[in-house]
Scaffold this active site. Sequence first.
Site: not given
Length: 149
Positions: A9, A49, A112, A115, A126
């Site tokens: 990310k 998302y 965080n 992913h 994905e």
Amino acid sequence: MERTFIMIKPDGVQRHLTGDIIHRFESKGFTMVGMKMMQVDRELAEKHYDVHKERPFFKGLVDFIVSAPVIAMVWEGEDVIASARNIIGATNPVSAAPGSIRGDLGVSIGRNLIHGSDAPETASAEVALWFDESELVDWEPVRKSWLYE
């Protein structure tokens, strides 16, 4: 061989942690079959998302993922999806196990670092969302015989 989608990310890219993160998957013995650095557009972010679109944090997720470049990757190996989830660690870095990416490098749940797909169906969807088939490379690493029986 199973495949999974992994994305470093914007915070992982901005903090210059990409090499460390990629190294963890290579060290485990997984094979990278696709990788690209990209600036995510809002349409792709919203599709990615989509499962969270009714949740109050959806807009924040989308805004964050489009805020800076990401590294999108496809990794291959036996049980790569479950293993990758262990390498990544719990969503909240405070709860993530030491030795995991989030446990060692993460600071907060909103930042965080990474992913990873959570199931075979998610991984397939994905990978198809983020990569054209022509962007994936089928290759046989020489170390494969040293990893799998």
